[in-house]
Motif scaffolding. Structure first.
Motif, PDB file in Angstrom:
ATOM      1  N   ILE A 111      79.307  43.322  79.864  1.00 29.96           N
ATOM      2  CA  ILE A 111      79.352  42.938  80.885  1.00 29.96           C
ATOM      3  C   ILE A 111      77.471  43.597  81.449  1.00 29.96           C
ATOM      4  N   ARG A 112      77.281  44.933  80.489  1.00 28.05           N
ATOM      5  CA  ARG A 112      75.271  44.867  80.520  1.00 28.05           C
ATOM      6  C   ARG A 112      74.985  43.884  80.321  1.00 28.05           C
ATOM      7  N   LEU A 113      75.070  43.387  79.884  1.00 28.72           N
ATOM      8  CA  LEU A 113      74.055  41.929  79.169  1.00 28.72           C
ATOM      9  C   LEU A 113      73.381  41.109  80.722  1.00 28.72           C
ATOM     10  N   LEU A 114      74.131  41.797  81.739  1.00 25.67           N
ATOM     11  CA  LEU A 114      73.727  41.427  83.306  1.00 25.67           C
ATOM     12  C   LEU A 114      72.858  42.402  83.897  1.00 25.67           C
ATOM     13  N   ASP A 115      72.387  43.255  83.447  1.00 25.32           N
ATOM     14  CA  ASP A 115      71.273  43.872  83.450  1.00 25.32           C
ATOM     15  C   ASP A 115      70.303  43.340  84.060  1.00 25.32           C
ATOM     16  N   LYS A 116      69.715  44.172  85.079  1.00 25.26           N
ATOM     17  CA  LYS A 116      68.930  43.677  85.266  1.00 25.26           C
ATOM     18  C   LYS A 116      67.580  43.945  84.522  1.00 25.26           C
ATOM     19  N   ARG A 117      67.329  44.663  83.914  1.00 28.62           N
ATOM     20  CA  ARG A 117      66.444  45.068  83.040  1.00 28.62           C
ATOM     21  C   ARG A 117      66.793  44.432  81.493  1.00 28.62           C
ATOM     22  N   ILE A 118      67.267  43.302  81.106  1.00 30.03           N
ATOM     23  CA  ILE A 118      67.739  42.593  80.056  1.00 30.03           C
ATOM     24  C   ILE A 118      67.290  40.832  81.028  1.00 30.03           C
ATOM     25  N   VAL A 119      68.015  40.886  82.162  1.00 26.53           N
ATOM     26  CA  VAL A 119      68.560  39.388  82.331  1.00 26.53           C
ATOM     27  C   VAL A 119      66.157  39.713  82.690  1.00 26.53           C
ATOM     28  N   ASP A 120      65.322  40.508  82.713  1.00 31.00           N
ATOM     29  CA  ASP A 120      64.311  40.223  83.068  1.00 31.00           C
ATOM     30  C   ASP A 120      63.509  39.732  81.413  1.00 31.00           C
ATOM     31  N   GLN A 121      63.857  40.838  80.625  1.00 27.46           N
ATOM     32  CA  GLN A 121      62.898  39.744  78.995  1.00 27.46           C
ATOM     33  C   GLN A 121      64.300  38.936  78.669  1.00 27.46           C
ATOM     34  N   ILE A 122      64.787  37.940  78.883  1.00 19.81           N
ATOM     35  CA  ILE A 122      65.568  37.338  78.103  1.00 19.81           C
ATOM     36  C   ILE A 122      66.023  36.323  79.324  1.00 19.81           C
ATOM     37  N   GLY A 123      65.523  36.391  80.647  1.00 18.60           N
ATOM     38  CA  GLY A 123      66.123  35.419  81.245  1.00 18.60           C
ATOM     39  C   GLY A 123      67.662  35.147  81.845  1.00 18.60           C
ATOM     40  N   SER A 124      68.237  33.504  82.726  1.00 12.36           N
ATOM     41  CA  SER A 124      68.636  33.124  82.607  1.00 12.36           C
ATOM     42  C   SER A 124      69.435  32.384  81.428  1.00 12.36           C
ATOM     43  N   VAL A 125      68.245  31.609  81.087  1.00 14.42           N
ATOM     44  CA  VAL A 125      68.345  30.746  79.509  1.00 14.42           C
ATOM     45  C   VAL A 125      69.203  31.781  78.658  1.00 14.42           C
ATOM     46  N   GLY A 126      68.308  32.817  78.462  1.00 23.58           N
ATOM     47  CA  GLY A 126      69.236  33.817  77.126  1.00 23.58           C
ATOM     48  C   GLY A 126      70.294  34.296  77.255  1.00 23.58           C
ATOM     49  N   VAL A 127      70.603  34.826  78.884  1.00 25.91           N
ATOM     50  CA  VAL A 127      72.447  34.875  78.803  1.00 25.91           C
ATOM     51  C   VAL A 127      72.841  33.799  78.227  1.00 25.91           C
ATOM     52  N   ARG A 128      72.560  32.721  79.274  1.00 30.66           N
ATOM     53  CA  ARG A 128      73.352  31.349  78.866  1.00 30.66           C
ATOM     54  C   ARG A 128      73.847  31.528  77.232  1.00 30.66           C
ATOM     55  N   LEU A 129      72.833  31.049  76.790  1.00 26.14           N
ATOM     56  CA  LEU A 129      73.132  30.913  75.158  1.00 26.14           C
ATOM     57  C   LEU A 129      73.818  31.921  74.769  1.00 26.14           C
ATOM     58  N   ILE A 130      73.393  33.335  74.914  1.00 25.79           N
ATOM     59  CA  ILE A 130      74.104  34.659  74.290  1.00 25.79           C
ATOM     60  C   ILE A 130      75.725  34.064  75.020  1.00 25.79           C
ATOM     61  N   TYR A 131      75.864  33.592  75.510  1.00 27.50           N
ATOM     62  CA  TYR A 131      77.590  33.357  76.247  1.00 27.50           C
ATOM     63  C   TYR A 131      77.761  31.589  75.053  1.00 27.50           C
ATOM     64  N   TYR A 132      77.307  31.147  74.631  1.00 24.90           N
ATOM     65  CA  TYR A 132      77.193  29.882  74.327  1.00 24.90           C
ATOM     66  C   TYR A 132      77.493  30.331  73.184  1.00 24.90           C
ATOM     67  N   TYR A 133      76.715  30.987  72.092  1.00 24.24           N
ATOM     68  CA  TYR A 133      76.867  31.148  70.788  1.00 24.24           C
ATOM     69  C   TYR A 133      77.926  32.144  70.012  1.00 24.24           C
ATOM     70  N   GLU A 134      78.762  33.105  71.559  1.00 32.47           N
ATOM     71  CA  GLU A 134      79.845  34.000  71.232  1.00 32.47           C
ATOM     72  C   GLU A 134      81.191  32.654  71.643  1.00 32.47           C
ATOM     73  N   SER A 135      80.425  31.514  72.431  1.00 37.20           N
ATOM     74  CA  SER A 135      82.150  31.075  73.093  1.00 37.20           C
ATOM     75  C   SER A 135      81.801  29.956  71.400  1.00 37.20           C
ATOM     76  N   ARG A 136      81.801  29.802  70.141  1.00 32.43           N
ATOM     77  CA  ARG A 136      81.358  29.530  68.886  1.00 32.43           C
ATOM     78  C   ARG A 136      81.891  30.216  68.313  1.00 32.43           C
ATOM     79  N   ILE A 137      81.769  31.921  68.351  1.00 28.88           N
ATOM     80  CA  ILE A 137      82.273  32.405  67.054  1.00 28.88           C
ATOM     81  C   ILE A 137      83.543  32.681  67.314  1.00 28.88           C
ATOM     82  N   ASN A 138      84.558  33.591  66.359  1.00 31.53           N
ATOM     83  CA  ASN A 138      86.277  34.106  66.202  1.00 31.53           C
ATOM     84  C   ASN A 138      85.559  35.308  65.075  1.00 31.53           C
ATOM     85  N   ARG A 139      85.088  35.989  65.504  1.00 30.30           N
ATOM     86  CA  ARG A 139      84.804  36.924  65.056  1.00 30.30           C
ATOM     87  C   ARG A 139      86.147  37.841  64.214  1.00 30.30           C
ATOM     88  N   LEU A 140      87.106  37.562  64.535  1.00 27.50           N
ATOM     89  CA  LEU A 140      88.454  38.236  64.278  1.00 27.50           C
ATOM     90  C   LEU A 140      88.905  37.308  62.240  1.00 27.50           C
TER      91      LEU A 140
END
Length: 222
Positions: A111-140
């Motif tokens: 949830i810390r990905l939503l921290d304002k300090r991170i959002v200011d650096q990677i933008g809403s697109v960056g946050v979205r892409l991190i979620y997208y990449y994770e949606s395609r990953i199965n770490r198990l």
């Protein structure tokens, strides 16, 4: 001190991979889900001025467009036509579009990905892409610790242009939130006019470095 990591879960198909949902609306909905998870009330009260600051939006018209995009995608149930001057804005979140009430597949990220300090650096697109990449990953599962999706596939499933994806991939790499390895596919080809045409095809393997989320917050404090 507890090392427990709290993760924010978002529905995969309805939210993360919804091409009709703008990245700014994705980020705002993520924040509303965070608030909903804390208060458990469908009727949320928010400070729209604070939201503009969080989203780096300068005017009410732009913020209203973001809310309307969520409304059009049935993420909220009330259309925001204006903003109150002296009281909190009421937003009716659609609980059926949250993981607290839906049993559909979800994607979760620290949830810390939503921290304002991170959002200011990677933008809403960056946050979205991190979620997208994770949606395609199965770490198990072996060999599924990376995202294999092409730029074209990502663009189709998120509505983000190819150029924007490449731009923000560089931003995410700079902030050490992803690592991209170019993978060479050997001996690919197809039959044309009776001849086999050989070519070399490359596919990106994207690794998400979730452990660097907290490091990024720490770096911004220095």
């Amino acid at each position: 001190m507890s090392d427990k990591v709290f993760k924010l879960q978002l529905l995969t198909e309805e939210v993360v991979r919804n091409p009709a949902l703008k990245s700014s609306a994705f980020l705002l909905f993520a924040k509303l889900c965070e608030l909903y998870g804390r208060c458990k009330s469908e009727l949320l009260e928010v400070n729209h001025t604070a939201l503009k600051n969080y989203l780096s939006v300068s005017d009410n018209r732009s913020l209203k467009l973001i809310f309307n995009n969520m409304y059009e995608n049935k993420l909220i149930l009330n259309e925001i036509k204006s903003f109150p001057k002296k009281k909190a804005l009421q937003v009716h979140i659609n609980k059926e579009m949250t993981t607290l009430h839906s049993k559909n597949y979800f994607t979760q990220v620290d949830i810390r990905l939503l921290d304002k300090r991170i959002v200011d650096q990677i933008g809403s697109v960056g946050v979205r892409l991190i979620y997208y990449y994770e949606s395609r990953i199965n770490r198990l599962e072996l060999y599924k610790d990376r995202c294999y999706a092409s730029i074209s596939t990502i663009s189709q499933e998120t509505g983000i242009s190819k150029n924007t994806i490449m731009k923000y991939n560089e931003i995410l790499k700079k902030n050490k939130l992803i690592r991209i390895k170019k993978h060479k596919l050997e001996h690919a080809g197809w039959e044309k006019d009776g001849n086999m045409i050989d070519y070399v095809q490359y596919a990106n393997h994207t690794y998400v470095k979730l452990e660097n989320i907290t490091k990024l917050i720490g770096d911004s404090d220095t």
